[in-house]
Design a protein around this motif. Structure first.
Motif, PDB file in Angstrom:
ATOM      1  N   THR A  73      -6.907   4.246  -8.972  1.00  8.07           N
ATOM      2  CA  THR A  73      -7.976   4.072  -9.950  1.00  8.07           C
ATOM      3  C   THR A  73      -7.831   5.166 -10.992  1.00  8.07           C
ATOM      4  O   THR A  73      -6.910   5.975 -10.921  1.00  8.07           O
ATOM      5  N   ARG A  74      -8.717   5.206 -11.935  1.00  5.89           N
ATOM      6  CA  ARG A  74      -8.663   6.228 -12.991  1.00  5.89           C
ATOM      7  C   ARG A  74      -9.878   7.134 -12.887  1.00  5.89           C
ATOM      8  O   ARG A  74     -10.992   6.676 -12.692  1.00  5.89           O
ATOM      9  N   ARG A  75      -9.646   8.412 -13.016  1.00  5.75           N
ATOM     10  CA  ARG A  75     -10.723   9.403 -13.007  1.00  5.75           C
ATOM     11  C   ARG A  75     -11.521   9.277 -14.301  1.00  5.75           C
ATOM     12  O   ARG A  75     -10.940   9.114 -15.379  1.00  5.75           O
ATOM     13  N   GLU A  76     -12.835   9.309 -14.199  1.00  6.66           N
ATOM     14  CA  GLU A  76     -13.685   9.150 -15.381  1.00  6.66           C
ATOM     15  C   GLU A  76     -13.537  10.305 -16.373  1.00  6.66           C
ATOM     16  O   GLU A  76     -13.537  10.092 -17.583  1.00  6.66           O
ATOM     17  N   SER A  77     -13.394  11.509 -15.852  1.00  5.77           N
ATOM     18  CA  SER A  77     -13.393  12.685 -16.734  1.00  5.77           C
ATOM     19  C   SER A  77     -12.189  12.733 -17.672  1.00  5.77           C
ATOM     20  O   SER A  77     -12.333  13.054 -18.846  1.00  5.77           O
ATOM     21  N   ASP A  78     -10.999  12.423 -17.152  1.00  4.46           N
ATOM     22  CA  ASP A  78      -9.816  12.537 -18.008  1.00  4.46           C
ATOM     23  C   ASP A  78      -8.911  11.302 -17.967  1.00  4.46           C
ATOM     24  O   ASP A  78      -7.813  11.326 -18.492  1.00  4.46           O
ATOM     25  N   ASN A  79      -9.364  10.241 -17.304  1.00  6.96           N
ATOM     26  CA  ASN A  79      -8.629   8.966 -17.226  1.00  6.96           C
ATOM     27  C   ASN A  79      -7.279   9.086 -16.515  1.00  6.96           C
ATOM     28  O   ASN A  79      -6.406   8.245 -16.695  1.00  6.96           O
ATOM     29  N   SER A  80      -7.101  10.146 -15.732  1.00  6.39           N
ATOM     30  CA  SER A  80      -5.835  10.296 -15.001  1.00  6.39           C
ATOM     31  C   SER A  80      -5.867   9.431 -13.736  1.00  6.39           C
ATOM     32  O   SER A  80      -6.922   9.229 -13.140  1.00  6.39           O
ATOM     33  N   PRO A  81      -4.696   8.919 -13.319  1.00  5.83           N
ATOM     34  CA  PRO A  81      -4.655   8.068 -12.119  1.00  5.83           C
ATOM     35  C   PRO A  81      -4.865   8.893 -10.846  1.00  5.83           C
ATOM     36  O   PRO A  81      -4.325   9.989 -10.719  1.00  5.83           O
ATOM     37  N   ILE A  82      -5.675   8.354  -9.940  1.00  2.00           N
ATOM     38  CA  ILE A  82      -5.915   8.994  -8.645  1.00  2.00           C
ATOM     39  C   ILE A  82      -5.943   7.915  -7.564  1.00  2.00           C
ATOM     40  O   ILE A  82      -6.304   6.768  -7.824  1.00  2.00           O
ATOM     41  N   PRO A  83      -5.546   8.268  -6.329  1.00  2.00           N
ATOM     42  CA  PRO A  83      -5.636   7.280  -5.246  1.00  2.00           C
ATOM     43  C   PRO A  83      -7.089   7.067  -4.830  1.00  2.00           C
ATOM     44  O   PRO A  83      -7.926   7.965  -4.961  1.00  2.00           O
ATOM     45  N   ALA A  84      -7.386   5.860  -4.339  1.00  2.00           N
ATOM     46  CA  ALA A  84      -8.736   5.541  -3.868  1.00  2.00           C
ATOM     47  C   ALA A  84      -8.628   4.751  -2.567  1.00  2.00           C
ATOM     48  O   ALA A  84      -7.734   3.932  -2.400  1.00  2.00           O
ATOM     49  N   ILE A  91       0.839  -1.199   0.000  1.00  2.00           N
ATOM     50  CA  ILE A  91       0.000   0.000   0.000  1.00  2.00           C
ATOM     51  C   ILE A  91       0.872   1.247   0.000  1.00  2.00           C
ATOM     52  O   ILE A  91       0.638   2.189  -0.743  1.00  2.00           O
ATOM     53  N   HIS A  92       1.912   1.223   0.816  1.00  2.00           N
ATOM     54  CA  HIS A  92       2.814   2.372   0.882  1.00  2.00           C
ATOM     55  C   HIS A  92       3.461   2.622  -0.480  1.00  2.00           C
ATOM     56  O   HIS A  92       3.549   3.753  -0.947  1.00  2.00           O
ATOM     57  N   ASP A  93       3.893   1.551  -1.132  1.00  2.00           N
ATOM     58  CA  ASP A  93       4.516   1.684  -2.446  1.00  2.00           C
ATOM     59  C   ASP A  93       3.544   2.232  -3.477  1.00  2.00           C
ATOM     60  O   ASP A  93       3.906   3.028  -4.333  1.00  2.00           O
ATOM     61  N   ARG A  94       2.302   1.802  -3.425  1.00  2.00           N
ATOM     62  CA  ARG A  94       1.311   2.219  -4.421  1.00  2.00           C
ATOM     63  C   ARG A  94       0.833   3.647  -4.221  1.00  2.00           C
ATOM     64  O   ARG A  94       0.519   4.339  -5.166  1.00  2.00           O
ATOM     65  N   THR A  95       0.709   4.077  -2.992  1.00  2.00           N
ATOM     66  CA  THR A  95       0.056   5.361  -2.726  1.00  2.00           C
ATOM     67  C   THR A  95       0.959   6.397  -2.079  1.00  2.00           C
ATOM     68  O   THR A  95       0.532   7.517  -1.872  1.00  2.00           O
ATOM     69  N   ASN A  96       2.150   6.007  -1.727  1.00  2.00           N
ATOM     70  CA  ASN A  96       3.071   6.903  -1.044  1.00  2.00           C
ATOM     71  C   ASN A  96       2.491   7.374   0.294  1.00  2.00           C
ATOM     72  O   ASN A  96       2.645   8.511   0.696  1.00  2.00           O
ATOM     73  N   VAL A  97       1.752   6.480   0.972  1.00  2.00           N
ATOM     74  CA  VAL A  97       1.153   6.732   2.284  1.00  2.00           C
ATOM     75  C   VAL A  97       1.866   5.842   3.291  1.00  2.00           C
ATOM     76  O   VAL A  97       2.071   4.657   3.043  1.00  2.00           O
ATOM     77  N   SER A  98       2.229   6.405   4.424  1.00  2.00           N
ATOM     78  CA  SER A  98       2.948   5.616   5.418  1.00  2.00           C
ATOM     79  C   SER A  98       2.020   4.601   6.095  1.00  2.00           C
ATOM     80  O   SER A  98       0.819   4.849   6.222  1.00  2.00           O
ATOM     81  N   PRO A  99       2.565   3.474   6.536  1.00  2.00           N
ATOM     82  CA  PRO A  99       1.750   2.495   7.264  1.00  2.00           C
ATOM     83  C   PRO A  99       1.114   3.093   8.524  1.00  2.00           C
ATOM     84  O   PRO A  99      -0.005   2.756   8.874  1.00  2.00           O
ATOM     85  N   LYS A 100       1.819   4.006   9.181  1.00  2.00           N
ATOM     86  CA  LYS A 100       1.278   4.649  10.383  1.00  2.00           C
ATOM     87  C   LYS A 100       0.024   5.459  10.032  1.00  2.00           C
ATOM     88  O   LYS A 100      -0.970   5.415  10.752  1.00  2.00           O
ATOM     89  N   PHE A 101       0.084   6.180   8.919  1.00  2.00           N
ATOM     90  CA  PHE A 101      -1.072   6.952   8.471  1.00  2.00           C
ATOM     91  C   PHE A 101      -2.254   6.035   8.182  1.00  2.00           C
ATOM     92  O   PHE A 101      -3.382   6.326   8.573  1.00  2.00           O
TER      93      PHE A 101
END
Length: 96
Positions: free
Chosen positions: A69-80, A29-39
């Motif tokens: 995931t991908r945003r519907e409007s412009d297909n850009s990657p966003i965290p979910a 998860i940390h690798d995919r989202t750049n979010v720390s495990p503590k967070f």
């Protein structure tokens, strides 16, 4: 009286396996989202606190993940944030 050593050591092994699996999930998860495990643990705790006011949940079965995931409007990657929360029963709350 027969002592089954496989069962005795198997319980610890299953627990160790679960802990290792959970740690691996946190690393991924940390690798995919750049979010720390503590967070992530803080978010998980907050979600448990809020939902527990309204329902009884199975905290052991709780699975919360950050993914992309991908945003519907412009297909850009966003965290979910994806949560699978087993609900055991609803609490009786007075809704006014």
């Amino acid at each position: 009286m027969k002592l089954d050593l496989f069962k005795l050591f198997g319980k610890t092994n299953n627990k160790s396996k679960s802990v290792a699996k959970e740690r691996l999930k946190l690393v991924l998860i940390h690798d995919r989202t750049n979010v720390s495990p503590k967070f992530l643990e803080m978010v998980k705790g907050d979600i448990i606190n809020v939902i527990s006011d309204y329902m009884v949940i199975d905290e052991e079965g709780l699975d919360i993940q950050f993914t992309r995931t991908r945003r519907e409007s412009d297909n850009s990657p966003i965290p979910a944030l994806v949560a699978n929360i087993p609900v055991l029963k609803m609490k009786d709350k007075d809704i006014k």
